[in-house]
Design a protein around this motif. Structure first.
Motif: not given
Length: 154
Positions: A128-153
């Motif tokens: 976004k900052i660089s005015d690029k059009s590429y997209r970013v996808y992420v796949a998380l597992g259910d075992g990591e969804l309660q990690e604090g870093q996920v909630w912060e992100a």
């Protein structure tokens, strides 16, 4: 649609073969994500060249599902299909979690639970900052969804 279903089935075979041959790994995580990855890599994402700075990015936060990523990357031609036979063997580039320094097409080395969403956010913000059009996808597992870093992100 039929072609994608056929491709996903072939990738499932590759995943099961890899894990059986290595006698180690997590089939559930890999098999549960392969339909999504098939659609992304073979229909949705702009990712024909893993070195193209304008390519779309896929972050496999649930690193234990690496066999799915390896199968897709081999099918895309980013790594030699013969490498799939070396999963988790000593000296192989295909270890239990993806290593961006060893495997072409791996965007980040994952395995530590919860880090993927933060990294994906950073990549998307950079676009976004660089005015690029590429997209970013992420796949998380259910075992990591309660990690604090996920909630912060989030």
């Amino acid at each position: 649609m039929k072609e994608l279903q056929k491709k996903a089935n072939e990738l499932r075979k590759d995943i099961v073969t890899m894990i059986c041959k290595s006698k180690s790994g997590h089939p559930g995580g890999s098999l549960s994500i392969i339909d999504i990855m098939t659609v992304l890599y073979f229909d949705e994402m702009n990712i024909d060249n893993p070195k193209d700075p304008n390519r779309d990015r896929f972050i496999l936060s649930k690193g234990h599902a690496a066999p799915a990523l390896y199968a897709v990357l081999a099918e895309k031609g980013f790594i030699d299909k013969k490498e799939l036979n070396t999963l988790r063997q000593y000296g192989s580039i295909l270890q239990g979690h993806p290593d961006m320094k060893k495997v072409t097409g791996v965007e980040i080395s994952t395995g530590s639970l919860g880090q993927g969403l933060s990294v994906a956010n950073g990549m998307a913000l950079s676009a976004k900052i660089s005015d690029k059009s590429y997209r970013v996808y992420v796949a998380l597992g259910d075992g990591e969804l309660q990690e604090g870093q996920v909630w912060e992100a989030a």
